[in-house]
Design a protein around this motif. Sequence first.
Motif, PDB file in Angstrom:
ATOM      1  N   ALA B  75       0.220  11.960  60.369  1.00 35.23           N
ATOM      2  CA  ALA B  75       0.459  12.073  58.923  1.00 35.23           C
ATOM      3  C   ALA B  75       0.941  13.481  58.596  1.00 35.23           C
ATOM      4  O   ALA B  75       1.875  13.664  57.821  1.00 35.23           O
ATOM      5  N   LYS B  76       0.320  14.487  59.229  1.00 38.33           N
ATOM      6  CA  LYS B  76       0.749  15.871  58.984  1.00 38.33           C
ATOM      7  C   LYS B  76       2.171  16.095  59.471  1.00 38.33           C
ATOM      8  O   LYS B  76       2.976  16.771  58.819  1.00 38.33           O
ATOM      9  N   ARG B  78       4.522  13.844  59.693  1.00 36.60           N
ATOM     10  CA  ARG B  78       5.485  13.138  58.836  1.00 36.60           C
ATOM     11  C   ARG B  78       5.904  13.962  57.617  1.00 36.60           C
ATOM     12  O   ARG B  78       6.951  13.721  57.039  1.00 36.60           O
ATOM     13  N   ARG B  79       5.062  14.929  57.229  1.00 34.98           N
ATOM     14  CA  ARG B  79       5.438  15.788  56.099  1.00 34.98           C
ATOM     15  C   ARG B  79       6.718  16.549  56.399  1.00 34.98           C
ATOM     16  O   ARG B  79       7.449  16.932  55.505  1.00 34.98           O
ATOM     17  N   LEU B 105       3.043  14.474  48.564  1.00 33.82           N
ATOM     18  CA  LEU B 105       1.697  13.914  48.732  1.00 33.82           C
ATOM     19  C   LEU B 105       0.952  14.478  49.933  1.00 33.82           C
ATOM     20  O   LEU B 105      -0.266  14.635  49.903  1.00 33.82           O
ATOM     21  N   GLY B 106       1.685  14.780  50.974  1.00 35.61           N
ATOM     22  CA  GLY B 106       1.031  15.303  52.173  1.00 35.61           C
ATOM     23  C   GLY B 106       0.496  16.718  51.999  1.00 35.61           C
ATOM     24  O   GLY B 106      -0.245  17.210  52.855  1.00 35.61           O
ATOM     25  N   PHE B 107       0.879  17.380  50.901  1.00 44.69           N
ATOM     26  CA  PHE B 107       0.517  18.790  50.742  1.00 44.69           C
ATOM     27  C   PHE B 107      -0.538  19.021  49.666  1.00 44.69           C
ATOM     28  O   PHE B 107      -1.003  20.129  49.484  1.00 44.69           O
TER      29      PHE B 107
END
Lengths: 276, 285
Positions: B75-76, B78-79, B105-107
């Motif tokens: 997930a990290k 994919r940012r 959203l990832g941040f």
Amino acid sequence: MTGDPSMADGIYTPTGRRIWRRRSRPETLRRFGLWLIGVMIVVWAITGLNVHWPFVLDAPQQVADLAGRMMPPAWSFTGEIVAPMIETINIATLGTILACVLSIPVALLAAQNTTLNRTTLWIARVIVVTSRSINELVWAIIFAAIFGPGPLAGVIAIGIRSIGFTAKLIAEGIEEIDRGQVEAIAATGASRAKVIAYGILPQIMPTIVGVVTFRWDINIRQSSVIGLVGAGGIGITLNSAMNLFNWPQVTIILIAIFIVVMASEWVSNLLRKQFT
Amino acid sequence: MLQVDKLTKTYPTGQKALDACSLKVEKSQVVAVIGPSGAGKSSFIRCINRLVEPTEGQIWLDGSEVTALAPDQMAKMRRHMGMIFQEYNLVERLTVMENVLSGRLGFVSFWQAFLRKFPQADIDRAFDLLERVGLAGYENNRADALSGGQRQRVGIARALIQEPKILLVDEPTSSLDPKTARTIMGLIAELARERGLPALINIHDVGLALMFAERVVGLSEGRIVFDGAPDEVDEQILTRIFGEADWRQTIRHAAEDAEALERRRAAAPDGGDGAEPAWQSGAAR
């Protein structure tokens, strides 16, 4: 087709014209047999009712007699049913909110595409089935025994009774969402919770609003009867009026319930139109 | 930057979508991946951010092995990979601004995201990007009220606000009319160059690929059958990728278009914007 070889060529009249039948003879017999069994079951069930026929024949007079005793409605009683009626609406509303809050996680676990694994799917389905298969009066009796008689038991009974309905319909909504939107949110590196908040929740919002307002409307009706077993609301007033054979009061209570149910149906229709 | 080693994907149905594909993208360049439907283009691009789980092979991005990451690390990762989709995949019932900010959203924390309390820096960037893609003033429109071209612009802004290290673009123009398709493809290529981003663009439209890409990769039946510059693509190579057909028109038109584009780009004073007058006037209201 049957095994009878003469059927293969068809059946002919003496003048040589071919006969057409919808069903072959064995099929016709089988269907007749099934009908016979069906009729026998109905006859058996009616005898099992132990109907006391004089009472049935007497019914029209009884209706007339009861109607006579119920009329005119005790209009003076109107003021005293306002408070229990409001309590009924409150029980329905709070119960629905409780159901809404609890059913979203249950729905996420009950939907094929968002559940975590086989076990969670199974647990969610058991919750749905349990909630739906037990009548609201039974739930009310159970919670009246746990929390004592009163509106709190009513709110919880209504809430628990509604979870199955709302969770099942919301889960069906979740199963129909557009996967692409979810995929796009996942591709940004969002966690599972954020994917639900951004990719799934907006898509099922119309379903949630529709299902919950529809359920609220049903719950207004249900919360007016759970008072019969002591779980608060207008049902308690109705119960005591009936126990005292105060039929004019019963009439006014029934009129009040009728008006509130009609109004709630109108409001829930309005809300559903507004949000979809 | 991006390195793909012997990537293989076999679906549970037994269908082999990718067969030992290797690719290296060492600098910022627009790479068009062309090939017929079912050649594995979509699987290839989705394996890179693991929306599709690779069966075998390794993928490296800036020195870290993407294929070795656990789900939360993925997930990290994919940012840092911006993705643009064929069907735009905007959250239809959210506004343009919410869709653009969803790229962050990832941040941010869950509650920041849920309550729409994004950092001011993200909001500034979102406004800048909306202006850049020609959607200034559209921030409060709901995504489902936009046209196809406008939706794809939002999709582009959502990918870019991530400040990714690479752009993964899956058939960005297939759902658009030919003119809009050209504009959108031009916009993507231009933004990628402007930001020094490598971009991997799946596209089945050979004309568009030859016009906008600096490098063309041909996929056929799960294998890379060509990897080279657009001007190396000839009839023989297209036949190798797509099968027998008359390719002369396609190549001639693409070459003319590319030349025209080059002329306009050279004529524009600040370089680059000349190719997109249509969207800049058309999209602003």
